[in-house]
Design a protein around this motif. Structure first.
Motif, PDB file in Angstrom:
ATOM      1  N   TYR A 118      -9.060  -6.057   8.228  1.00 35.80           N
ATOM      2  CA  TYR A 118      -9.812  -6.576   7.082  1.00 35.80           C
ATOM      3  C   TYR A 118     -11.285  -6.771   7.431  1.00 35.80           C
ATOM      4  CZ  TYR A 118      -5.217  -7.464   5.138  1.00 35.80           C
ATOM      5  OH  TYR A 118      -3.937  -7.317   4.685  1.00 35.80           O
ATOM      6  N   LEU A 119     -11.552  -7.147   8.668  1.00 38.61           N
ATOM      7  CA  LEU A 119     -12.937  -7.376   9.067  1.00 38.61           C
ATOM      8  C   LEU A 119     -13.699  -6.063   9.244  1.00 38.61           C
ATOM      9  CD1 LEU A 119     -12.503 -10.288  11.649  1.00 38.61           C
ATOM     10  CD2 LEU A 119     -13.302 -10.445   9.299  1.00 38.61           C
ATOM     11  N   PHE A 120     -13.044  -5.045   9.817  1.00 36.38           N
ATOM     12  CA  PHE A 120     -13.732  -3.791  10.118  1.00 36.38           C
ATOM     13  C   PHE A 120     -13.219  -2.610   9.301  1.00 36.38           C
ATOM     14  CE2 PHE A 120     -14.198  -6.429  13.925  1.00 36.38           C
ATOM     15  CZ  PHE A 120     -15.579  -6.400  14.075  1.00 36.38           C
ATOM     16  N   GLY A 121     -12.157  -2.803   8.521  1.00 35.79           N
ATOM     17  CA  GLY A 121     -11.654  -1.738   7.678  1.00 35.79           C
ATOM     18  C   GLY A 121     -10.921  -0.655   8.460  1.00 35.79           C
ATOM     19  N   ASP A 122     -10.258   0.234   7.729  1.00 38.60           N
ATOM     20  CA  ASP A 122      -9.588   1.382   8.330  1.00 38.60           C
ATOM     21  C   ASP A 122      -9.578   2.497   7.297  1.00 38.60           C
ATOM     22  OD1 ASP A 122      -8.146   3.210   9.671  1.00 38.60           O
ATOM     23  OD2 ASP A 122      -6.343   2.009   9.914  1.00 38.60           O
ATOM     24  N   VAL A 123     -10.596   3.343   7.376  1.00 34.44           N
ATOM     25  CA  VAL A 123     -10.753   4.379   6.359  1.00 34.44           C
ATOM     26  C   VAL A 123      -9.580   5.347   6.352  1.00 34.44           C
ATOM     27  CG1 VAL A 123     -12.086   5.898   7.869  1.00 34.44           C
ATOM     28  CG2 VAL A 123     -12.423   6.000   5.390  1.00 34.44           C
ATOM     29  N   PHE A 124      -8.934   5.541   7.505  1.00 34.65           N
ATOM     30  CA  PHE A 124      -7.829   6.493   7.577  1.00 34.65           C
ATOM     31  C   PHE A 124      -6.523   5.900   7.041  1.00 34.65           C
ATOM     32  CE2 PHE A 124     -10.751   8.013  10.912  1.00 34.65           C
ATOM     33  CZ  PHE A 124     -10.997   9.274  10.378  1.00 34.65           C
ATOM     34  N   ALA A 125      -6.546   4.626   6.612  1.00 32.04           N
ATOM     35  CA  ALA A 125      -5.375   4.016   5.988  1.00 32.04           C
ATOM     36  C   ALA A 125      -5.467   4.031   4.465  1.00 32.04           C
ATOM     37  CB  ALA A 125      -5.218   2.572   6.481  1.00 32.04           C
ATOM     38  N   VAL A 126      -6.466   4.746   3.928  1.00 29.24           N
ATOM     39  CA  VAL A 126      -6.632   4.815   2.477  1.00 29.24           C
ATOM     40  C   VAL A 126      -5.423   5.502   1.844  1.00 29.24           C
ATOM     41  CG1 VAL A 126      -7.970   5.942   0.654  1.00 29.24           C
ATOM     42  CG2 VAL A 126      -9.143   4.762   2.505  1.00 29.24           C
ATOM     43  N   THR A 127      -4.912   4.917   0.779  1.00 33.50           N
ATOM     44  CA  THR A 127      -3.745   5.463   0.076  1.00 33.50           C
ATOM     45  C   THR A 127      -4.179   6.157  -1.223  1.00 33.50           C
ATOM     46  OG1 THR A 127      -3.395   3.433  -1.205  1.00 33.50           O
ATOM     47  CG2 THR A 127      -2.360   3.556   0.981  1.00 33.50           C
ATOM     48  N   SER A 128      -3.217   6.796  -1.873  1.00 33.58           N
ATOM     49  CA  SER A 128      -3.514   7.435  -3.157  1.00 33.58           C
ATOM     50  C   SER A 128      -3.939   6.397  -4.193  1.00 33.58           C
ATOM     51  CB  SER A 128      -2.287   8.203  -3.649  1.00 33.58           C
ATOM     52  OG  SER A 128      -1.942   9.211  -2.727  1.00 33.58           O
ATOM     53  N   THR A 129      -3.335   5.219  -4.133  1.00 33.33           N
ATOM     54  CA  THR A 129      -3.737   4.136  -5.048  1.00 33.33           C
ATOM     55  C   THR A 129      -5.179   3.713  -4.795  1.00 33.33           C
ATOM     56  OG1 THR A 129      -1.448   3.343  -5.095  1.00 33.33           O
ATOM     57  CG2 THR A 129      -3.166   1.817  -5.848  1.00 33.33           C
ATOM     58  N   LEU A 131      -7.509   5.640  -3.730  1.00 33.81           N
ATOM     59  CA  LEU A 131      -8.368   6.696  -4.294  1.00 33.81           C
ATOM     60  C   LEU A 131      -8.557   6.505  -5.792  1.00 33.81           C
ATOM     61  CD1 LEU A 131      -7.399  10.083  -2.598  1.00 33.81           C
ATOM     62  CD2 LEU A 131      -9.598   8.910  -2.552  1.00 33.81           C
ATOM     63  N   ILE A 132      -7.474   6.084  -6.463  1.00 35.62           N
ATOM     64  CA  ILE A 132      -7.594   5.828  -7.912  1.00 35.62           C
ATOM     65  C   ILE A 132      -8.579   4.695  -8.160  1.00 35.62           C
ATOM     66  CG2 ILE A 132      -6.328   5.007  -9.943  1.00 35.62           C
ATOM     67  CD1 ILE A 132      -3.870   6.453  -8.819  1.00 35.62           C
ATOM     68  N   TRP A 133      -8.509   3.650  -7.345  1.00 34.98           N
ATOM     69  CA  TRP A 133      -9.462   2.538  -7.476  1.00 34.98           C
ATOM     70  C   TRP A 133     -10.895   3.036  -7.280  1.00 34.98           C
ATOM     71  CZ3 TRP A 133      -9.447  -2.209  -9.323  1.00 34.98           C
ATOM     72  CH2 TRP A 133      -8.240  -2.891  -9.444  1.00 34.98           C
ATOM     73  N   VAL A 134     -11.099   3.881  -6.264  1.00 33.99           N
ATOM     74  CA  VAL A 134     -12.456   4.342  -5.961  1.00 33.99           C
ATOM     75  C   VAL A 134     -13.022   5.174  -7.117  1.00 33.99           C
ATOM     76  CG1 VAL A 134     -13.817   5.868  -4.472  1.00 33.99           C
ATOM     77  CG2 VAL A 134     -12.177   4.278  -3.459  1.00 33.99           C
ATOM     78  N   TYR A 135     -12.243   6.140  -7.608  1.00 28.93           N
ATOM     79  CA  TYR A 135     -12.793   7.064  -8.597  1.00 28.93           C
ATOM     80  C   TYR A 135     -12.727   6.518 -10.023  1.00 28.93           C
ATOM     81  CZ  TYR A 135     -13.687  10.540  -5.088  1.00 28.93           C
ATOM     82  OH  TYR A 135     -14.222  11.201  -4.005  1.00 28.93           O
ATOM     83  N   ALA A 136     -11.664   5.794 -10.383  1.00 26.63           N
ATOM     84  CA  ALA A 136     -11.612   5.201 -11.728  1.00 26.63           C
ATOM     85  C   ALA A 136     -12.607   4.047 -11.831  1.00 26.63           C
ATOM     86  CB  ALA A 136     -10.195   4.708 -12.024  1.00 26.63           C
ATOM     87  N   GLY A 137     -12.567   3.175 -10.819  1.00 24.45           N
ATOM     88  CA  GLY A 137     -13.534   2.075 -10.814  1.00 24.45           C
ATOM     89  C   GLY A 137     -14.953   2.578 -10.673  1.00 24.45           C
ATOM     90  N   GLY A 138     -15.133   3.634  -9.864  1.00 28.39           N
ATOM     91  CA  GLY A 138     -16.464   4.189  -9.665  1.00 28.39           C
ATOM     92  C   GLY A 138     -17.035   4.783 -10.939  1.00 28.39           C
ATOM     93  N   ALA A 139     -16.184   5.422 -11.742  1.00 30.52           N
ATOM     94  CA  ALA A 139     -16.654   5.989 -13.011  1.00 30.52           C
ATOM     95  C   ALA A 139     -17.158   4.881 -13.936  1.00 30.52           C
ATOM     96  CB  ALA A 139     -15.514   6.768 -13.681  1.00 30.52           C
ATOM     97  N   VAL A 140     -16.439   3.766 -13.962  1.00 35.54           N
ATOM     98  CA  VAL A 140     -16.868   2.631 -14.786  1.00 35.54           C
ATOM     99  C   VAL A 140     -18.206   2.082 -14.282  1.00 35.54           C
ATOM    100  CG1 VAL A 140     -16.304   0.265 -15.480  1.00 35.54           C
ATOM    101  CG2 VAL A 140     -14.508   2.020 -15.431  1.00 35.54           C
ATOM    102  N   VAL A 141     -18.305   1.942 -12.960  1.00 34.37           N
ATOM    103  CA  VAL A 141     -19.532   1.384 -12.377  1.00 34.37           C
ATOM    104  C   VAL A 141     -20.729   2.295 -12.650  1.00 34.37           C
ATOM    105  CG1 VAL A 141     -20.686   0.846 -10.194  1.00 34.37           C
ATOM    106  CG2 VAL A 141     -18.338   0.077 -10.591  1.00 34.37           C
ATOM    107  N   LEU A 142     -20.565   3.593 -12.429  1.00 36.11           N
ATOM    108  CA  LEU A 142     -21.690   4.513 -12.640  1.00 36.11           C
ATOM    109  C   LEU A 142     -22.099   4.575 -14.113  1.00 36.11           C
ATOM    110  CD1 LEU A 142     -20.830   7.471 -10.230  1.00 36.11           C
ATOM    111  CD2 LEU A 142     -22.549   5.687  -9.931  1.00 36.11           C
TER     112      LEU A 142
END
Length: 267
Positions: A118-129, A131-142
């Motif tokens: 949690y403190l340093f993250g783990d990019v290689f543990a990213v799940t399909s869910t 990815l949905i947060w990143v791109y769906a949420g990102g579309a709203v933010v942009l």
């Protein structure tokens, strides 16, 4: 012969690139408004969201979003008090949320939990869910940033003049704080609490000496963030290093070169 990357590598790469593009315009606003410390406090509050998610057994990203939005409300109230300067109040909140978050996670899940993830993250543990947060949420933010871009830039560069010209600062600022909380919550999984603001701020810092207009700075910050992500991934995979910190190191290297070039140009 090169082998095709594993699916988890593709998920990590797509998440990091998506986040790089989303974070760039927000990072520019953060730099102009000098609110890096605010962002750090929101990120620390994310730990409380992790504890909330573990205790209630709900999606951790959603729990972090809730905690970050609640932190925005607390910071808004702190901004209205006149007992102590705002930076002192932020310092108090910053450290309090970090300590409370660590203790709350230990109480929610026990001492065996991997707090470092949690403190340093783990990019290689990213799940399909994720990815949905990143791109769906990102579309709203942009989309929201595109709509609010002009008032946010004018308020950031000269608030008194923008207000005199009829811009109400409350709505754009409140909306931006909520968008920042959302991006920080999503980015925590990739780069962790301690490095999340670097993902937002460093590309904007790198782009500033090389940009003549706000829109150019935002576009250049996005380009620098994506290029740094690609180089950071190569560094991580080729040298078996942590993904998130490798990306941030690449960003910081570009920022150092940019600042040096800017200093020489001014000199």
């Amino acid at each position: 012969m090169l082998s095709w990357p594993e699916p988890f590598v593709w998920r990590a790469f797509l998440a990091a690139v998506g986040l790089a593009v989303i974070a760039a315009p927000l990072g520019c606003i953060v730099v102009w408004r000098r609110m890096s410390y605010v962002g750090e406090t929101l990120a620390q509050a994310g730990l409380l969201g992790v504890a909330l998610g573990l205790a209630l057994k709900i999606d951790l990203t959603l729990a972090v979003v809730v905690a970050a939005v609640a932190a925005v409300g607390v910071l808004t109230l702190l901004g209205r008090q006149r007992v102590v300067p705002l930076d002192s109040a932020l310092g108090l909140t910053h450290h309090a949320t970090l300590a409370l978050g660590i203790v709350a996670i230990a109480l929610a899940k026990g001492p065996g939990i991997d707090l470092m993830s949690y403190l340093f993250g783990d990019v290689f543990a990213v799940t399909s869910t994720d990815l949905i947060w990143v791109y769906a949420g990102g579309a709203v933010v942009l989309a929201a940033i595109f709509y609010l871009w002009e008032p946010l830039v004018r308020l950031s560069l000269h608030e008194d003049l923008a207000t005199a010209e009829g811009i109400n600062p409350r709505l754009p600022r409140a909306a931006f704080d909520l968008l920042l909380a959302l991006v920080i919550a999503v980015a925590m999984k990739i780069v962790g609490v301690l490095l999340v603001m670097a993902f937002l701020v460093v590309p904007a810092v790198a782009a500033r000496p090389l940009s003549g207009t706000p829109i150019r700075m935002a576009l250049l910050a996005a380009a620098i963030a994506v290029a740094s992500t690609i180089f950071g991934f190569w560094l991580s995979l080729s040298s078996d290093l942590p993904g998130g910190p490798s990306i941030v190191i690449a960003m910081c290297t570009v920022a150092a070169i940019s600042l040096l070039a800017g200093s020489r140009r001014q000199g």
